[in-house]
Write an enzyme that holds these catalytic residues in place. Structure first.
Site, mmCIF file in Angstrom:
data_model
loop_
_atom_site.group_PDB
_atom_site.id
_atom_site.type_symbol
_atom_site.label_atom_id
_atom_site.label_comp_id
_atom_site.label_asym_id
_atom_site.label_seq_id
_atom_site.Cartn_x
_atom_site.Cartn_y
_atom_site.Cartn_z
ATOM 1 N N GLN A 24 0.798 -1.228 0.000
ATOM 2 C CA GLN A 24 0.000 0.000 0.000
ATOM 3 C C GLN A 24 0.832 1.281 0.000
ATOM 4 O OE1 GLN A 24 -2.721 -1.730 3.270
ATOM 5 N NE2 GLN A 24 -4.086 -0.386 2.148
ATOM 6 N N ARG A 81 3.772 0.040 13.087
ATOM 7 C CA ARG A 81 3.465 -1.260 12.500
ATOM 8 C C ARG A 81 3.537 -1.165 10.978
ATOM 9 N NH1 ARG A 81 -2.067 -3.741 10.898
ATOM 10 N NH2 ARG A 81 -1.459 -5.892 10.490
ATOM 11 N N HIS A 126 0.990 -9.242 4.606
ATOM 12 C CA HIS A 126 -0.167 -8.360 4.431
ATOM 13 C C HIS A 126 -0.579 -8.447 2.952
ATOM 14 C CE1 HIS A 126 -2.312 -4.741 6.400
ATOM 15 N NE2 HIS A 126 -2.880 -4.865 5.211
ATOM 16 N N ASN A 172 -1.879 -10.662 8.480
ATOM 17 C CA ASN A 172 -2.901 -9.635 8.599
ATOM 18 C C ASN A 172 -4.197 -10.118 7.958
ATOM 19 O OD1 ASN A 172 -3.758 -6.749 9.140
ATOM 20 N ND2 ASN A 172 -4.197 -6.922 6.938
ATOM 21 N N GLU A 173 -5.227 -10.262 8.778
ATOM 22 C CA GLU A 173 -6.585 -10.504 8.310
ATOM 23 C C GLU A 173 -6.749 -11.698 7.366
ATOM 24 O OE1 GLU A 173 -8.069 -6.826 6.685
ATOM 25 O OE2 GLU A 173 -8.064 -5.842 8.632
ATOM 26 N N ASN A 310 -8.002 -5.931 14.202
ATOM 27 C CA ASN A 310 -8.324 -4.785 13.350
ATOM 28 C C ASN A 310 -9.826 -4.578 13.409
ATOM 29 O OD1 ASN A 310 -5.667 -4.810 12.606
ATOM 30 N ND2 ASN A 310 -6.018 -5.417 10.474
ATOM 31 N N TYR A 312 -13.085 -1.700 12.603
ATOM 32 C CA TYR A 312 -13.489 -0.431 12.012
ATOM 33 C C TYR A 312 -14.947 -0.071 12.269
ATOM 34 C CZ TYR A 312 -9.114 -0.290 9.355
ATOM 35 O OH TYR A 312 -7.789 -0.236 9.011
ATOM 36 N N GLU A 380 -5.325 -2.055 14.055
ATOM 37 C CA GLU A 380 -5.827 -1.091 13.077
ATOM 38 C C GLU A 380 -7.173 -0.557 13.550
ATOM 39 O OE1 GLU A 380 -6.238 -2.311 8.962
ATOM 40 O OE2 GLU A 380 -4.275 -3.290 8.972
ATOM 41 N N TRP A 425 -4.975 3.331 11.817
ATOM 42 C CA TRP A 425 -4.758 3.137 10.389
ATOM 43 C C TRP A 425 -5.198 4.405 9.683
ATOM 44 C CZ3 TRP A 425 -2.395 -0.514 7.443
ATOM 45 C CH2 TRP A 425 -2.549 -0.352 6.060
ATOM 46 N N GLU A 432 -5.510 1.841 -1.569
ATOM 47 C CA GLU A 432 -6.557 1.140 -0.826
ATOM 48 C C GLU A 432 -7.073 -0.073 -1.632
ATOM 49 O OE1 GLU A 432 -7.454 1.061 2.196
ATOM 50 O OE2 GLU A 432 -9.363 0.036 2.042
ATOM 51 N N TRP A 433 -6.155 -0.986 -1.995
ATOM 52 C CA TRP A 433 -6.507 -2.259 -2.621
ATOM 53 C C TRP A 433 -7.437 -2.072 -3.827
ATOM 54 C CZ3 TRP A 433 -2.756 -5.071 -1.015
ATOM 55 C CH2 TRP A 433 -2.289 -4.942 0.286
HETATM 56 C C1 GBH Z 1 -7.932 -3.255 6.594
HETATM 57 O O1 GBH Z 1 -8.966 -4.155 6.333
HETATM 58 C C2 GBH Z 1 -6.665 -3.647 5.894
HETATM 59 O O2 GBH Z 1 -5.825 -4.391 6.744
HETATM 60 C C3 GBH Z 1 -5.895 -2.473 5.351
HETATM 61 O O3 GBH Z 1 -4.920 -2.938 4.469
HETATM 62 C C4 GBH Z 1 -6.856 -1.510 4.691
HETATM 63 O O4 GBH Z 1 -6.191 -0.446 4.067
HETATM 64 C C5 GBH Z 1 -7.774 -0.988 5.754
HETATM 65 O O5 GBH Z 1 -8.468 -2.035 6.330
HETATM 66 C C6 GBH Z 1 -8.835 -0.019 5.252
HETATM 67 O O6 GBH Z 1 -9.744 -0.675 4.424
HETATM 68 O O7 GBH Z 1 -17.608 -5.157 1.227
HETATM 69 O O8 GBH Z 1 -17.599 -7.490 1.900
HETATM 70 O O9 GBH Z 1 -15.906 -6.693 0.411
HETATM 71 C C7 GBH Z 1 -10.178 -3.810 6.974
HETATM 72 C C8 GBH Z 1 -11.199 -4.892 6.826
HETATM 73 C C9 GBH Z 1 -12.433 -6.130 5.295
HETATM 74 C C10 GBH Z 1 -12.778 -3.804 5.426
HETATM 75 C C11 GBH Z 1 -13.112 -6.164 3.965
HETATM 76 C C12 GBH Z 1 -13.450 -3.815 4.096
HETATM 77 C C13 GBH Z 1 -14.791 -5.120 2.623
HETATM 78 C C14 GBH Z 1 -15.921 -6.006 2.891
HETATM 79 N N1 GBH Z 1 -11.806 -4.855 5.526
HETATM 80 N N2 GBH Z 1 -14.073 -5.084 3.895
HETATM 81 S S1 GBH Z 1 -16.823 -6.359 1.500
#
Ligand code: GBH
Length: 486
Positions: A24, A81, A126, A172-173, A310, A312, A380, A425, A432-433
């Site tokens: 990222q 981190r 990650h 990670n996750e 993590n 949110y 996070e 975070w 952002e992926w």
């Molecule tokens: C984190 O994931 C990541 O570790 C980090 O790399 C990323 O930048 C950060 O969050 C912010 O997004 O709509 O069903 O596809 C957080 C967990 C899980 C949140 C997947 C977004 C999408 C669910 N993420 N989710 S879906």
């Protein structure tokens, strides 16, 4: 009690931190001998991400150790981190070749952090798997060889960096890179076999994690004396209708399929939650959730020195059940539940992310009860605005941190949850992926149109810094007062 503000001080030794990940922020995707990862491949394939953006340059952190470490220093955190890019160390994913330039980069980052008194917290994985390991003969996280390959990679990281790194996070996750990578295909490697390959990948991840943990215990712990753990993501869930038992049951399934899948084996008994095992085996000759042998269970159980979390946001869960699910196998069908969010909750730029501070307190209590009171490291937590935003007065993030961190303090002081640290975070806006640069999570604003990638402090930093310095004093925090004009 839910909405009342709580005054008090975080415990002595509480760790404050900020976080990033390799793909990222680093850029430098093909320089100095780095091999390609599955995210290089994915981001170079048209049509996969917002605006076809890539992490080729990202924040150019590969060339900006000094700048990044200075940002960390200005925050006054105790930890930073970040993650290591596997294919920067092993370009083809295997021990056949170690790329010294990659080792040098992380050594210089770690040394610079130690020089300013900040502890590195290092994630080994990650999501940026070396592309060579995803190719046919290996099969990525569903292949048989991945477990030992990961352990060999972990081994060299412990050996090279372990004298200086005292806190490791293996993964990670796992939920994200199995369900999104091998289930619905939203993430690389873009495979769609939900309810089968995501489960298979998940089992390999658990075994790879456990073996890396055991390797550290036998080969490194005595000399290096660090800690090894794993980080899982979990939203909090509430029943959508509090008058319906079936919604409570749905809520429980959502939590078990989310967090329980990985944390139940590690923290409870070596095995998956019963509800997952029962559902995935229904009508099948062999369960789609691959069984763990007695030996595997004892390998996995107890392999985390801290509970990496993590978190949110919060969701409302309700029961769903389609009678034809035998024909339509998927992780989500297995869960027999769906989620939605209250539309009155304040929204971030990310569609899934609402500002629901009380959710983190309930989640922390749930973890304490479910997993036998582990030391929880929040690895996070954060909030996003639109990618085209130039706003440095990010009062929404100020509100988010102020609210969530106060709920963390309540969890510690009122609910007696053992939370050992909090990580925001992210240090700066980044790739952002699948959303590319269309969402900004940073404490610092990054100009992605400027080749120098300047980083500029957003105002929420002032609030975050004041909380770290003063916790929540009764006379309030100067820098967390929001004047939003709305
Ligand atoms: C984190 O994931 C990541 O570790 C980090 O790399 C990323 O930048 C950060 O969050 C912010 O997004 O709509 O069903 O596809 C957080 C967990 C899980 C949140 C997947 C977004 C999408 C669910 N993420 N989710 S879906």
């Amino acid at each position: 009690e839910r909405d009342e503000f709580h005054y008090g001080t975080f415990p002595e030794g509480f760790k404050w931190s900020v976080s990033t990940s390799a793909y990222q922020i680093e850029g430098g995707w093909n320089v100095d001998g780095k091999g390609e990862s599955i995210w290089d491949t994915f981001s170079h394939t048209p049509g996969k991400r917002a605006n076809n953006e890539t992490g080729d340059i990202a924040c150019d952190s590969y060339h900006k150790v000094k700048e990044d470490v200075n940002l960390v220093k200005m925050l006054g955190v105790q930890q930073y981190r970040f993650s290591i890019s596997w294919s920067r160390i092993f370009p083809d994913g295997t021990t056949s070749y170690v790329n010294q330039a990659g080792v040098d980069y992380y050594n210089s980052l770690i040394d610079s952090l130690l020089k300013i008194g900040v502890e590195p917290v290092v994630t080994l994985y990650h999501w940026d798997l070396p592309q060579a390991l995803e190719d046919d003969s290996f099969g990525g996280w569903v292949g048989a060889e991945i477990i030992d390959l990961f352990v060999e990679y972990a081994d060299i990281c412990f050996k090279e960096f372990g004298p200086k790194v005292k806190r490791w996070i293996t993964f990670n996750e796992p939920w994200v890179f199995t369900v999104l990578g091998y289930g619905n295909g939203a993430h690389s490697p873009n495979i769609k076999d939900s309810g089968r390959l995501d489960y298979q990948a998940g089992k390999n991840v658990l075994l790879a994690h456990a073996k890396a943990y055991r390797l550290y215990q036998t080969q490194y712990k005595a000399v290096q004396n660090g800690e090894v753990g794993i980080t899982c993501n979990s939203d909090w869930s509430e029943p959508r209708n509090q008058y319906r038992q079936v919604d409570y049951d749905a809520t429980n399934r959502v939590m078990q399929f989310f967090l329980g899948w990985f944390m139940h084996p590690i923290w409870v008994n070596g095995d998956y939650p019963d509800v997952m095992k029962v559902i995935a085996a229904q009508g099948e000759a062999t369960s789609r959730l691959p069984e763990l042998t007695t030996q595997e269970k004892s390998l996995i159980f107890g392999t985390s020195d801290f509970f990496g979390l993590n978190h949110y946001t919060t969701n409302l869960a309700y029961e769903t059940f389609s009678p034809d699910r035998i024909n339509e196998v998927s992780y989500y069908e297995d869960r027999e539940a769906n989620t939605e969010q209250d539309f009155t909750w304040p929204a971030a730029a990310s569609v899934w992310l609402k500002d629901v501070p009380w959710g983190i307190r309930r989640l922390l209590s749930w973890i304490k009860k479910e997993y036998n009171d582990p030391p929880i490291l929040i690895t996070e937590n954060g909030f996003s605005e639109e990618g085209n935003s130039h706003e440095l007065n990010d009062w929404w993030r100020t509100k988010f941190f102020h609210g969530y961190i106060n709920e963390v303090l309540k969890a510690i002081q009122l609910d007696n949850v053992n939370v050992i640290g909090y990580t925001a975070w992210s240090l700066m806006d980044n790739f952002e992926w699948a959303e590319g640069y269309s969402e900004r999570f940073g404490l610092h604003w990054v100009d992605f149109n400027d080749p120098e990638r300047p980083r500029i402090r957003k105002q929420s930093v002032n609030c975050f810094v004041e909380i770290m310095e003063r916790s929540f004093p009764a006379d309030g925090l100067q820098n967390c007062q929001v004047n939003s004009n709305i």
